[in-house]
Design a protein around this motif. Structure first.
Motif, mmCIF file in Angstrom:
data_model
loop_
_atom_site.group_PDB
_atom_site.id
_atom_site.type_symbol
_atom_site.label_atom_id
_atom_site.label_comp_id
_atom_site.label_asym_id
_atom_site.label_seq_id
_atom_site.Cartn_x
_atom_site.Cartn_y
_atom_site.Cartn_z
ATOM 1 N N GLY A 81 -7.837 0.920 1.932
ATOM 2 C CA GLY A 81 -8.737 2.070 2.004
ATOM 3 C C GLY A 81 -8.791 2.764 3.350
ATOM 4 O O GLY A 81 -9.137 3.942 3.433
ATOM 5 N N THR A 82 -8.438 2.043 4.424
ATOM 6 C CA THR A 82 -8.538 2.643 5.751
ATOM 7 C C THR A 82 -7.542 3.785 5.939
ATOM 8 O O THR A 82 -7.856 4.803 6.561
ATOM 9 C CB THR A 82 -8.328 1.575 6.846
ATOM 10 O OG1 THR A 82 -9.258 0.512 6.633
ATOM 11 C CG2 THR A 82 -8.555 2.158 8.233
ATOM 12 N N GLY A 83 -6.329 3.626 5.398
ATOM 13 C CA GLY A 83 -5.316 4.678 5.513
ATOM 14 C C GLY A 83 -5.751 5.966 4.841
ATOM 15 O O GLY A 83 -5.675 7.055 5.423
ATOM 16 N N GLU A 84 -6.233 5.852 3.623
ATOM 17 C CA GLU A 84 -6.692 7.035 2.889
ATOM 18 C C GLU A 84 -7.920 7.647 3.555
ATOM 19 O O GLU A 84 -8.048 8.871 3.640
ATOM 20 C CB GLU A 84 -7.018 6.657 1.444
ATOM 21 C CG GLU A 84 -7.382 7.856 0.578
ATOM 22 C CD GLU A 84 -7.645 7.479 -0.872
ATOM 23 O OE1 GLU A 84 -7.993 8.392 -1.651
ATOM 24 O OE2 GLU A 84 -7.506 6.298 -1.223
ATOM 25 N N ALA A 85 -8.819 6.802 4.037
ATOM 26 C CA ALA A 85 -10.033 7.292 4.697
ATOM 27 C C ALA A 85 -9.695 8.111 5.933
ATOM 28 O O ALA A 85 -10.274 9.175 6.174
ATOM 29 C CB ALA A 85 -10.932 6.115 5.079
ATOM 30 N N ALA A 86 -8.740 7.632 6.729
ATOM 31 C CA ALA A 86 -8.335 8.357 7.938
ATOM 32 C C ALA A 86 -7.722 9.701 7.577
ATOM 33 O O ALA A 86 -7.997 10.723 8.222
ATOM 34 C CB ALA A 86 -7.343 7.515 8.739
#
Length: 279
Positions: A81-86
């Motif tokens: 989720g961190t990649g998409e959130a960024a």
């Protein structure tokens, strides 16, 4: 011929940039033996998916993923989720992709938010940004507030959502350096758990303040506001004396405590309502 050469150079340049970005991502995922981590294909695929769905090229998102890796974010977290959130944050706030990666990594570290909750955390941050709070300033606030959040058992997404309105209130009250506000809030929460010091400061008065849940832990923001409401009826001189004795007389501490007392739960709820109205 000049025209043909010019138009043909565009895809060649784009291809070269994509190759360079892919190589950078691959190198960032190599171990000391030169072996590329098996998650490379999945992370590269995520970058491609974001490039197809969001404004920005595949190369932009590959470089963003490489930056996340370099910031120490685990492959699992990037895929979780961190990649998409960024990526979403970069687009929403018109932030350079590499800056968004750094921001997301540092925000995750400061708030101890799990990868599965990073999209929700970035949503909270963009809501505060549209209320006029600079994201970098918000990060500074959370970086200093992180210790306080752990102290009152408010780390992670839910804690971040509870603390964000306090930082918005501080920003809108004129505390332009939210790192100072975050530091003051951490000191405030620590002092609220020192019942001996509180009782000593209130000796000889009719006031009784207790911010705990009765079991040695913080009693929550609702109880905090109810307890602080008792100080509202005091004169400024009386109030400042008590604040100084319990919480210290640093300018930031005094400013935060007076803000919490004056705005109280009503101001906090109004800030949450403003955030919720934001898309």
């Amino acid at each position: 011929l000049v025209g043909i050469g010019y138009t043909a150079s565009i895809p060649i340049k784009a291809f070269a940039e994509a190759e360079e970005a892919s190589t950078k991502l691959k190198v960032s995922m190599m171990d000391s033996t030169g072996k590329v981590a098996p998650e490379f294909e999945k992370i590269n695929q995520l970058a491609t998916q974001l490039g197809a769905r969001l404004p920005g090229s595949n190369a932009d998102f590959q470089l963003m993923m490489a930056n996340l890796v370099q910031q120490g974010i685990s492959f699992k977290s990037i895929l979780g989720g961190t990649g998409e959130a960024a990526g979403n944050l970069a687009v929403l706030l018109k932030m350079p992709f590499d800056e968004a990666a750094t921001f997301a990594a540092k925000m995750q570290d400061a708030t101890q938010t799990s990868e599965k909750d990073m999209l929700s955390l970035m949503d909270t941050i963009q809501r505060t940004a549209y209320l006029g709070v600079d994201p970098t300033n918000m990060l500074g606030g959370f970086a200093k507030l992180g210790a306080g959040m752990k102290m009152i058992k408010q780390a992670g997404l839910e804690g971040s959502k509870a603390m964000a309105p306090l930082l918005v209130m501080a920003d809108q009250s004129g505390m332009t350096d939210l790192s100072s506000a975050g530091n003051a809030l951490t000191k405030t929460f620590k002092a609220m758990l020192d019942q001996t010091k509180i009782d000593k400061a209130l000796k000889g008065t009719k006031l009784k303040l207790n911010f705990s849940d009765g079991k040695g832990e913080f009693g929550g923001l609702d109880k905090m506001f109810k307890q602080l409401d008792q100080l509202k009826s005091l004169t400024t001189q009386q109030r400042n004396g008590i604040i100084s004795d319990i919480f210290g007389n640093d300018a930031e501490n005094m400013q935060i405590l007076n803000l919490l007392i004056e705005k109280n739960k009503t101001g906090y709820d109004e800030t949450i309502a403003k955030m919720n109205r934001q898309a």
